[in-house]
Scaffold this active site. Structure first.
Site, PDB file in Angstrom:
ATOM      1  N   LYS A  80       4.178 -51.188  -0.795  1.00  0.00           N
ATOM      2  CA  LYS A  80       3.187 -50.146  -1.110  1.00  0.00           C
ATOM      3  C   LYS A  80       3.712 -49.263  -2.240  1.00  0.00           C
ATOM      4  CE  LYS A  80       0.393 -46.626   1.313  1.00  0.00           C
ATOM      5  NZ  LYS A  80       0.148 -45.970   2.612  1.00  0.00           N
ATOM      6  N   SER A 155      -4.591 -46.191   4.362  1.00  0.00           N
ATOM      7  CA  SER A 155      -4.397 -46.161   2.926  1.00  0.00           C
ATOM      8  C   SER A 155      -3.611 -47.354   2.383  1.00  0.00           C
ATOM      9  CB  SER A 155      -3.664 -44.882   2.524  1.00  0.00           C
ATOM     10  OG  SER A 155      -2.374 -44.833   3.103  1.00  0.00           O
ATOM     11  N   SER A 179      -2.451 -45.536   8.615  1.00  0.00           N
ATOM     12  CA  SER A 179      -2.552 -46.262   7.344  1.00  0.00           C
ATOM     13  C   SER A 179      -1.932 -47.641   7.312  1.00  0.00           C
ATOM     14  CB  SER A 179      -1.940 -45.440   6.223  1.00  0.00           C
ATOM     15  OG  SER A 179      -2.892 -44.550   5.743  1.00  0.00           O
TER      16      SER A 179
HETATM   17  N1  GLN Z   1      -6.578 -41.935   6.978  1.00  0.00           N
HETATM   18  C1  GLN Z   1      -5.658 -40.882   7.306  1.00  0.00           C
HETATM   19  C2  GLN Z   1      -5.674 -39.862   6.200  1.00  0.00           C
HETATM   20  O1  GLN Z   1      -6.493 -39.969   5.370  1.00  0.00           O
HETATM   21  C3  GLN Z   1      -4.275 -41.442   7.492  1.00  0.00           C
HETATM   22  C4  GLN Z   1      -3.643 -41.830   6.236  1.00  0.00           C
HETATM   23  C5  GLN Z   1      -2.261 -42.366   6.421  1.00  0.00           C
HETATM   24  O2  GLN Z   1      -1.879 -42.798   7.511  1.00  0.00           O
HETATM   25  N2  GLN Z   1      -1.488 -42.273   5.366  1.00  0.00           N
HETATM   26  O3  GLN Z   1      -4.918 -38.967   6.141  1.00  0.00           O
END
Ligand code: GLN
Length: 486
Positions: A80, A155, A179
């Protein structure tokens, strides 16, 4: 079958017997990436350095310099793009870091290199890991390999899509509220967030430091235990990394019988309005487990209903502080307008205005507000207390159960553009994953077949802190049960 479709543990066997070279595996992965460019899983494909590393690893295999210590020698892995890889662009999916080249490696990158893994590229992600769809990336959305009209989740959508689509053998992501697990479930691969502190965050660009955790994407549980063996362990450079012995996760696989294992089903995770087919599938999984002799019991995590609201106080608060460092002076993008050239404060404003996308700005505003004097006690401090209550729910549950089982996501992959204009709808995507981050415990999402439209569904297992070995053993047993019957 092409080389890029095998699991890492299978390829390692072939490599050891010289039935394939790392170069051939790497080339087949690169070919797939090229063919499937429209998925947009990668921000940077590191073709030259990957081929070079593969050739070097082949040479080391040939001259006997690779042994059992090198767990993923010759295996392509996608990383990532919020994990720093020395001398390679690390963008975080943001314009503000579009040209940022870190001068050092993240801890997990060093581990991959020590184990002779091949870093094949840096994957697409929601900007600064804020989002559940990989649509907020400055580099455009990633598409779901199962249906290119749909989002892959987020994400870490790039890594999830890459592993699910054979554009990498293994993948790394970060999970702050879901994410890793949510995109794994929406793309149809295995995704795991380890216990907070098990994997060093050194070199992971911070979003919400008390929740962020690096973890993996794989095509099966065996590969996940292999990958965790590579990345887990204490690191002096991360003060929240926990110094305790790390077991061999891989050797535990297949050693456990599901009979007698106590599995709790928290009733708050079967909510009104969740997708009917997902509910049915998870219920089917539960029945199969029961048939195999697992002890299944309904339980309650009563503070679950506050988790999303609580997260959206704590995560933005930490983000607003962490992202204060992007001011056009130390890293990445700087506004070059005339106004910026003449006035320092204006340069800060313009840099952040141009450099950050709307979701990141929204979080910075929310976080700055809840941390400001007069609101701190009412919002942030209260949110921390609620977080403790959520954690205590789990502590109580794990006195009784080996693992908890839930759906990973309340919906399958949704259409591109469907939720991007409605942040509250988007935030609900993580309703089943956020609590584990609040409690710091491990969670894994396993594929549980596809729905009637061919979209993947995921089942989530959670365990107590540092119980990854047991969690992976149970996951493996469940994976075998699901494989033939769901
Ligand atoms: N979808 C969640 C957010 O927008 C979690 C994102 C993540 O785990 N980085 O914060």
């Amino acid at each position: 079958m092409e080389w890029n479709q095998y699991k890492a543990w299978e390829l390692i066997g072939f490599l050891a017997k010289k039935e394939v070279s790392s170069r051939e595996i790497t080339e087949s992965v690169l070919k797939r990436i090229e063919e499937r460019k429209q998925i947009n899983a990668y921000i940077s494909v590191l073709k030259e350095s990957a081929l070079q590393a593969a050739a070097q690893t082949d040479e080391q295999y040939r001259t006997g310099q690779i042994d059992k210590k090198h767990l993923i020698a010759g295996i392509p892995i996608a990383v990532k793009d919020n994990i720093c890889y020395k001398n390679n662009r690390t963008t975080c999916g943001s314009r503000i870091l579009e040209q940022f080249i870190p001068p050092y490696n993240a801890f997990v990158i060093n581990r991959i290199l020590e184990h002779r893994g091949i870093i094949i590229g840096k994957t697409n992600m929601d900007e600064f890991a804020m989002g559940s769809s990989t649509e907020t990336s400055f580099f455009g959305p990633t598409l779901n390999p199962a249906d290119t009209g749909c989002i892959p989740g987020g994400s870490s959508g790039g890594s999830a899509a890459a592993v699910a689509d054979s554009q990498a053998i293994l993948g790394l992501g970060s999970d702050t509220g879901g994410s890793i697990r949510q995109p794994a479930s929406l793309c149809g691969c295995v995704g795991m967030k380890p216990t907070y502190g098990l994997v060093s965050r050194f070199g992971l660009v911070a979003f919400a430091s008390s929740l962020d955790q690096i973890g993996g994407f794989t095509r099966d549980v065996k590969d996940m235990s292999l990958l965790l063996n590579v990345i887990a362990g204490h690191d002096k450079k991360d003060s929240t990394s926990v110094d305790r012995p790390v077991p061999d996760y891989f050797s535990g696989i297949g050693q456990l019988n599901i009979k007698g294992i106590k599995i709790g089903i928290p009733r708050e995770y079967f909510i009104e309005g969740m997708d009917k087919e997902i509910k049915e599938r998870i219920e089917k999984v539960i029945k199969l487990l029961e048939k195999e002799g697992a002890i299944i019991e309904e339980t309650s995590l009563p503070h679950t209903e506050y988790a999303v609201a609580d997260y959206y106080i704590i995560a933005p608060a930490e983000a607003s502080s962490n992202l204060a460092r992007y001011d056009g002076v130390k890293y990445g993008y700087r506004s070059k307008s005339e106004e910026s050239a003449n006035n320092l404060i204006q340069m800060y404003f313009n840099t952040r205005k141009d450099g950050f996308g709307p979701e990141v700005k929204r979080r910075i505003l929310l976080g700055t507000y809840s941390l400001s004097s007069g609101y701190y006690d009412a919002y942030y401090l209260k949110a921390l207390k609620v977080r403790t209550l959520i954690k205590q729910d789990f502590e109580k549950a794990f006195k009784k159960f080996d693992v908890l089982l839930t759906p990973t996501s309340p919906t399958p992959a949704f259409r591109i553009g469907e939720k991007i204009k409605d942040p509250l709808q988007m935030y609900l995507s993580d309703i089943f994953t956020i609590s584990t981050n609040m409690a710091g415990i491990p969670g894994i999402s396993l594929p549980a077949g596809n729905n009637s439209k061919g979209l993947p569904v995921g089942v989530q297992l959670m365990a107590g802190p540092f119980e990854e070995k047991k969690l992976l053993q149970i996951s493996y047993a469940l994976e075998q049960i699901i494989k033939d019957k769901v």
